[in-house]
Design a protein around this motif. Structure first.
Motif, PDB file in Angstrom:
ATOM      1  N   MET A 158       0.827  -1.209   0.000  1.00 31.01           N
ATOM      2  CA  MET A 158       0.000   0.000   0.000  1.00 31.01           C
ATOM      3  C   MET A 158       0.867   1.268   0.000  1.00 31.01           C
ATOM      4  O   MET A 158       0.552   2.245  -0.667  1.00 31.01           O
ATOM      5  CB  MET A 158      -0.939   0.006   1.211  1.00 31.01           C
ATOM      6  CG  MET A 158      -2.004  -1.070   1.186  1.00 31.01           C
ATOM      7  SD  MET A 158      -3.155  -0.853  -0.174  1.00 31.01           S
ATOM      8  CE  MET A 158      -2.728  -2.242  -1.194  1.00 31.01           C
ATOM      9  N   MET A 159       1.963   1.242   0.739  1.00 28.18           N
ATOM     10  CA  MET A 159       2.857   2.398   0.769  1.00 28.18           C
ATOM     11  C   MET A 159       3.522   2.613  -0.584  1.00 28.18           C
ATOM     12  O   MET A 159       3.759   3.752  -0.998  1.00 28.18           O
ATOM     13  CB  MET A 159       3.920   2.256   1.859  1.00 28.18           C
ATOM     14  CG  MET A 159       3.385   2.431   3.258  1.00 28.18           C
ATOM     15  SD  MET A 159       2.730   4.079   3.574  1.00 28.18           S
ATOM     16  CE  MET A 159       0.987   3.819   3.327  1.00 28.18           C
ATOM     17  N   SER A 160       3.798   1.545  -1.294  1.00 28.93           N
ATOM     18  CA  SER A 160       4.345   1.674  -2.641  1.00 28.93           C
ATOM     19  C   SER A 160       3.328   2.322  -3.577  1.00 28.93           C
ATOM     20  O   SER A 160       3.667   3.205  -4.372  1.00 28.93           O
ATOM     21  CB  SER A 160       4.744   0.296  -3.171  1.00 28.93           C
ATOM     22  OG  SER A 160       5.201   0.385  -4.487  1.00 28.93           O
ATOM     23  N   ILE A 161       2.084   1.916  -3.456  1.00 30.69           N
ATOM     24  CA  ILE A 161       1.025   2.506  -4.286  1.00 30.69           C
ATOM     25  C   ILE A 161       0.817   3.966  -3.914  1.00 30.69           C
ATOM     26  O   ILE A 161       0.683   4.839  -4.782  1.00 30.69           O
ATOM     27  CB  ILE A 161      -0.272   1.683  -4.139  1.00 30.69           C
ATOM     28  CG1 ILE A 161      -0.076   0.299  -4.758  1.00 30.69           C
ATOM     29  CG2 ILE A 161      -1.456   2.401  -4.772  1.00 30.69           C
ATOM     30  CD1 ILE A 161      -1.178  -0.690  -4.448  1.00 30.69           C
ATOM     31  N   MET A 203       9.784  11.294   2.013  1.00 30.83           N
ATOM     32  CA  MET A 203      10.139  10.216   2.938  1.00 30.83           C
ATOM     33  C   MET A 203      10.264   8.878   2.201  1.00 30.83           C
ATOM     34  O   MET A 203      11.148   8.078   2.501  1.00 30.83           O
ATOM     35  CB  MET A 203       9.097  10.099   4.058  1.00 30.83           C
ATOM     36  CG  MET A 203       8.980  11.322   4.939  1.00 30.83           C
ATOM     37  SD  MET A 203      10.440  11.669   5.878  1.00 30.83           S
ATOM     38  CE  MET A 203      10.305  10.457   7.153  1.00 30.83           C
ATOM     39  N   GLY A 204       9.392   8.648   1.234  1.00 23.26           N
ATOM     40  CA  GLY A 204       9.521   7.446   0.411  1.00 23.26           C
ATOM     41  C   GLY A 204      10.802   7.464  -0.402  1.00 23.26           C
ATOM     42  O   GLY A 204      11.433   6.427  -0.613  1.00 23.26           O
ATOM     43  N   GLY A 205      11.200   8.649  -0.860  1.00 22.98           N
ATOM     44  CA  GLY A 205      12.461   8.774  -1.571  1.00 22.98           C
ATOM     45  C   GLY A 205      13.652   8.452  -0.693  1.00 22.98           C
ATOM     46  O   GLY A 205      14.620   7.829  -1.138  1.00 22.98           O
ATOM     47  N   ILE A 206      13.590   8.863   0.562  1.00 22.91           N
ATOM     48  CA  ILE A 206      14.661   8.526   1.509  1.00 22.91           C
ATOM     49  C   ILE A 206      14.706   7.014   1.719  1.00 22.91           C
ATOM     50  O   ILE A 206      15.786   6.409   1.775  1.00 22.91           O
ATOM     51  CB  ILE A 206      14.462   9.276   2.838  1.00 22.91           C
ATOM     52  CG1 ILE A 206      14.678  10.773   2.625  1.00 22.91           C
ATOM     53  CG2 ILE A 206      15.386   8.730   3.922  1.00 22.91           C
ATOM     54  CD1 ILE A 206      14.266  11.626   3.793  1.00 22.91           C
ATOM     55  N   ALA A 258       8.528   1.490   5.991  1.00 22.31           N
ATOM     56  CA  ALA A 258       7.233   1.930   5.474  1.00 22.31           C
ATOM     57  C   ALA A 258       6.432   2.642   6.568  1.00 22.31           C
ATOM     58  O   ALA A 258       5.834   3.693   6.325  1.00 22.31           O
ATOM     59  CB  ALA A 258       6.449   0.741   4.928  1.00 22.31           C
ATOM     60  N   GLN A 259       6.433   2.086   7.776  1.00 26.64           N
ATOM     61  CA  GLN A 259       5.725   2.722   8.884  1.00 26.64           C
ATOM     62  C   GLN A 259       6.374   4.054   9.245  1.00 26.64           C
ATOM     63  O   GLN A 259       5.687   5.031   9.537  1.00 26.64           O
ATOM     64  CB  GLN A 259       5.700   1.795  10.094  1.00 26.64           C
ATOM     65  CG  GLN A 259       4.837   0.581   9.903  1.00 26.64           C
ATOM     66  CD  GLN A 259       5.010  -0.447  11.011  1.00 26.64           C
ATOM     67  OE1 GLN A 259       6.025  -0.480  11.697  1.00 26.64           O
ATOM     68  NE2 GLN A 259       4.010  -1.316  11.158  1.00 26.64           N
ATOM     69  N   ALA A 260       7.705   4.094   9.225  1.00 28.08           N
ATOM     70  CA  ALA A 260       8.416   5.327   9.559  1.00 28.08           C
ATOM     71  C   ALA A 260       8.148   6.407   8.528  1.00 28.08           C
ATOM     72  O   ALA A 260       8.005   7.589   8.880  1.00 28.08           O
ATOM     73  CB  ALA A 260       9.912   5.054   9.668  1.00 28.08           C
ATOM     74  N   SER A 261       8.051   6.039   7.251  1.00 36.14           N
ATOM     75  CA  SER A 261       7.792   7.062   6.233  1.00 36.14           C
ATOM     76  C   SER A 261       6.375   7.624   6.366  1.00 36.14           C
ATOM     77  O   SER A 261       6.161   8.826   6.197  1.00 36.14           O
ATOM     78  CB  SER A 261       8.037   6.506   4.833  1.00 36.14           C
ATOM     79  OG  SER A 261       7.079   5.540   4.491  1.00 36.14           O
TER      80      SER A 261
END
Length: 133
Positions: free
Chosen positions: A26-29, A87-90, A110-113
Motif C-alpha cells: 500500500m505504501m508503494s502505491i 520520505m519514500g524517496g529517503i 514503510a511505517q516510519a515514512s
C-alpha cells in the motif's frame, strides 16, 4: 511453409485480486499516487508565482482561493503529499545503498515514512500558522 512450434501454455500472472494487501504494498502505491499528485499540485506553485509577479489583484485572488477552507485543505494535502513522497524517496535511497531489505526492515521503513510524513506535515503547518499569527 515450415511448421511453427506448438504454442506453450503458460500460467497467467497473478494480479491484485490474488494478493493479500500488505502495508508495504500500500505504501508503494501511495508513493506513486503522491508523485502524480505532486505533478498536478505544482500548478498551484506556478499560479502563486505568476500571481505574485503579475499584479496585486492577481495575488489577492490567489490569496483568497488559497485562504478558503477548501484551499487550505488542498494545500494541506499537497504538503502531506510532498513530505510523504520525500520520505519514500529517503526509503528508496536507503535501499539503493543495499540496506533494509529484510521483511522487518521493510515494514519498519514503510511505517516510519508514513508516521514521519504525518508528523512533519503537522509540524510545518503549526510553524506556518504560528509565524502567520
Amino acid at each position: 511453409m515450415a511448421d511453427s512450434p506448438p504454442r506453450i501454455v503458460r500460467p497467467l500472472s497473478p494480479h491484485l485480486q490474488i494478493y493479500r494487501p500488505l502495508f508495504t504494498m500500500m505504501m508503494s502505491i501511495v508513493h506513486r499516487i503522491t508523485g502524480c499528485a505532486l505533478y498536478f499540485g505544482t500548478a498551484l506553485l506556478v499560479w502563486w508565482l505568476l500571481a505574485a509577479a503579475a499584479s496585486p489583484t492577481a495575488y489577492a485572488l490567489f490569496a483568497n482561493v488559497a485562504g478558503s477552507w477548501i484551499g487550505r485543505l488542498v494545500l494541506l494535502g499537497y504538503t502531506w503529499a510532498l513530505l510523504h513522497h520525500a520520505m519514500g524517496g529517503i526509503r528508496h535511497f536507503i535501499w539503493d545503498s543495499i540496506h533494509g531489505f529484510g521483511p522487518k526492515e521493510r515494514l519498519l521503513y514503510a511505517q516510519a515514512s508514513l508516521a514521519g510524513s504525518i508528523i512533519l506535515t503537522i509540524l510545518v503547518w503549526v510553524i506556518g500558522l504560528a509565524v502567520k499569527a
